[in-house]
Motif scaffolding. Structure first.
Motif, PDB file in Angstrom:
ATOM      1  N   UNK A 246       0.819  -1.209   0.000  1.00 39.52           N
ATOM      2  CA  UNK A 246       0.000   0.000   0.000  1.00 39.52           C
ATOM      3  C   UNK A 246       0.853   1.259   0.000  1.00 39.52           C
ATOM      4  N   UNK A 247       1.960   1.231   0.726  1.00 39.32           N
ATOM      5  CA  UNK A 247       2.747   2.446   0.965  1.00 39.32           C
ATOM      6  C   UNK A 247       3.889   2.670  -0.010  1.00 39.32           C
ATOM      7  N   UNK A 248       4.275   1.672  -0.772  1.00 43.04           N
ATOM      8  CA  UNK A 248       5.562   1.725  -1.478  1.00 43.04           C
ATOM      9  C   UNK A 248       5.705   2.917  -2.416  1.00 43.04           C
ATOM     10  N   UNK A 249       4.683   3.248  -3.206  1.00 46.73           N
ATOM     11  CA  UNK A 249       4.822   4.342  -4.166  1.00 46.73           C
ATOM     12  C   UNK A 249       4.829   5.697  -3.465  1.00 46.73           C
ATOM     13  N   UNK A 250       4.033   5.826  -2.422  1.00 48.26           N
ATOM     14  CA  UNK A 250       4.070   7.063  -1.641  1.00 48.26           C
ATOM     15  C   UNK A 250       5.426   7.211  -0.940  1.00 48.26           C
ATOM     16  N   UNK A 251       5.878   6.142  -0.330  1.00 53.18           N
ATOM     17  CA  UNK A 251       7.138   6.207   0.425  1.00 53.18           C
ATOM     18  C   UNK A 251       8.327   6.507  -0.467  1.00 53.18           C
ATOM     19  N   UNK A 252       8.419   5.808  -1.603  1.00 51.88           N
ATOM     20  CA  UNK A 252       9.604   6.019  -2.432  1.00 51.88           C
ATOM     21  C   UNK A 252       9.598   7.411  -3.063  1.00 51.88           C
ATOM     22  N   UNK A 253       8.409   7.917  -3.421  1.00 53.58           N
ATOM     23  CA  UNK A 253       8.328   9.273  -3.954  1.00 53.58           C
ATOM     24  C   UNK A 253       8.701  10.294  -2.890  1.00 53.58           C
ATOM     25  N   UNK A 254       8.190  10.095  -1.684  1.00 57.88           N
ATOM     26  CA  UNK A 254       8.453  11.039  -0.596  1.00 57.88           C
ATOM     27  C   UNK A 254       9.909  10.999  -0.158  1.00 57.88           C
ATOM     28  N   UNK A 255      10.470   9.808  -0.043  1.00 59.39           N
ATOM     29  CA  UNK A 255      11.854   9.699   0.401  1.00 59.39           C
ATOM     30  C   UNK A 255      12.804  10.343  -0.597  1.00 59.39           C
ATOM     31  N   UNK A 256      12.591  10.113  -1.867  1.00 58.46           N
ATOM     32  CA  UNK A 256      13.472  10.698  -2.878  1.00 58.46           C
ATOM     33  C   UNK A 256      13.296  12.218  -2.946  1.00 58.46           C
ATOM     34  N   UNK A 257      12.046  12.689  -2.892  1.00 59.96           N
ATOM     35  CA  UNK A 257      11.790  14.123  -2.955  1.00 59.96           C
ATOM     36  C   UNK A 257      12.469  14.863  -1.810  1.00 59.96           C
TER      37      UNK A 257
END
Length: 410
Positions: free
Chosen positions: A273-284
């Motif tokens: 559930x979280x992977x796309x939100x997390x990876x976008x947020x972490x990189x940003x």
């Protein structure tokens, strides 16, 4: 039944660490832990019946003492498991027994967050000691205080505060629930996490503006924009606290990862559930911290830096286990190793760097498809990720295709 130990770290993860203490990056992280004052047998606990914490822990009537003692208990629990020297288990027990003998309540404006900070580390320490060491005679008393003094506060959530509050409280709630074998509280914590996740990290698929936190007073477009610090342009990975500062944003993302990690040990795949939100947020946010250009539409063209070493757990899950390439997050994580201690985060380079292991997890029954019909199927048992075309049923290839530059998710 829950898998024990299974609060943030599993036995398999710690056995992996134990086998790698002579290698980097675990060697430096292990040395840092052993030298820290929280890891010394001379450490003395400072328990209180009432912990009173004002805004930003001012006044600080036992707030720092409780946070530090909880972290010291967890630090000694880790040192016990990684050395098998019973003196460290006994020190962890001594600290926890001192608190369970007297603690009755948390008061003051900061009490919910304080209860989350301390409850997260106390549940990790208690879980490790109870399930890897024999001889803790007051384990039941400590569990009772987790149930009566900590759990009612953290399980209730905090929908109107900045999102890191509710996420940290949920981190504590799921850890306490696992330790208590409390399925109802475990399920409630996951429900809170699922509701808060899209209200904290934005994706374009959410619509033109972010979701409202469930049961929050911030539920109109104008109120949500105000809650997001006046931000009116939204991009993948932006968080509710980005325009506040990066430190609190890092806390929120760390807590999201912690909950997902504990759930993973119990066979619940929240990373799906979280992977796309997390990876976008972490990189940003890593990119902003590392000096990336802040566009004029973002936070008025200026962000308050201070991200902290908060990404180790999420980075390991997304990059090493799921195969995603998140280059800015990778750079930030690696240049800040070894991660130390802060409030509810402790020794995460040691416990999670490049750690492939979990517990109680298996392959997803069905691929996790996005709106374009592209999905993935992750096997925790083998550590492989397969990318699928959901519309045609064709298998594209393993996650290595993604990390080599092919990104079908956008």
């Amino acid at each position: 039944m829950f898998n024990h130990p299974g609060v943030l770290v599993s036995r398999a993860q710690l056995d992996f660490v134990r086998a790698n203490l002579g290698n980097e990056p675990w060697k430096s992280a292990w040395n840092a832990l052993q030298l820290h004052r929280f890891a010394q047998l001379s450490y003395t606990a400072h328990p209180r019946a009432e912990v009173n914490c004002g805004p930003s822990s001012k006044p600080d009537n036992g707030c720092s003492d409780e946070r530090e003692d909880a972290m010291a208990a967890y630090t000694h629990a880790l040192r016990w498991y990684l050395t098998k020297d019973s003196r460290y288990a006994q020190k962890a027990i001594q600290i926890m027994d001192a608190w369970s003998a007297v603690i009755t309540k948390h008061t003051g404006d900061n009490a919910p967050l304080q209860t989350g900070w301390a409850g997260a580390n106390f549940s990790r320490a208690a879980e490790l000691i109870k399930h890897t060491y024999t001889g803790w005679t007051q384990a039941g008393r400590f569990a009772g205080k987790l149930r009566t003094v900590y759990l009612p506060t953290v399980i209730a959530g905090r929908p109107d505060n900045n999102g890191n509050w509710e996420l940290i409280m949920t981190d504590a709630a799921i850890g306490i629930a696992v330790h208590l074998d409390d399925r109802a509280s475990f399920d409630r914590a996951i429900t809170t996490w699922r509701g808060r996740l899209p209200a904290y990290v934005y994706l374009k698929t959410d619509g033109s503006y972010p979701k409202a936190p469930p049961n929050s007073k911030h539920d109109t477009k104008a109120e949500i924009i105000d809650y997001w610090k006046g931000q009116t342009t939204f991009v993948d990975g932006l968080t509710q606290e980005t325009c506040r500062d990066l430190w609190h944003t890092g806390w929120g993302l760390a807590a999201i990862s912690h909950v997902a990690e504990t759930a993973r040990h119990q066979g619940v795949d929240l990373y799906a559930t979280a992977k796309h939100r997390l990876r976008s947020a972490m990189d940003l946010h890593a990119r902003l911290e590392l000096g990336g250009t802040v566009p004029s539409w973002l936070c008025g063209g200026k962000v308050t830096k201070g991200l902290g070493d908060h990404f180790e757990v999420g980075y390991n899950a997304l990059h090493h286990r799921l195969g995603y390439d998140i280059p800015d997050a990778e750079r930030w994580v690696e240049q800040n190793r070894p991660a130390g201690v802060s409030h509810f985060l402790g020794w995460e380079t040691l416990t999670h760097a490049q750690n492939p292991h979990g517990a109680g997890t298996s392959a997803s029954a069905t691929p996790d498809f996005n709106a374009d019909g592209v999905g993935d199927l992750f096997s925790a048992a083998t550590g492989t990720l397969t990318v699928w075309n959901g519309k045609g049923g064709n298998q594209f290839g393993p996650a290595s295709a993604i990390s080599s530059g092919w990104t079908p998710y956008f």
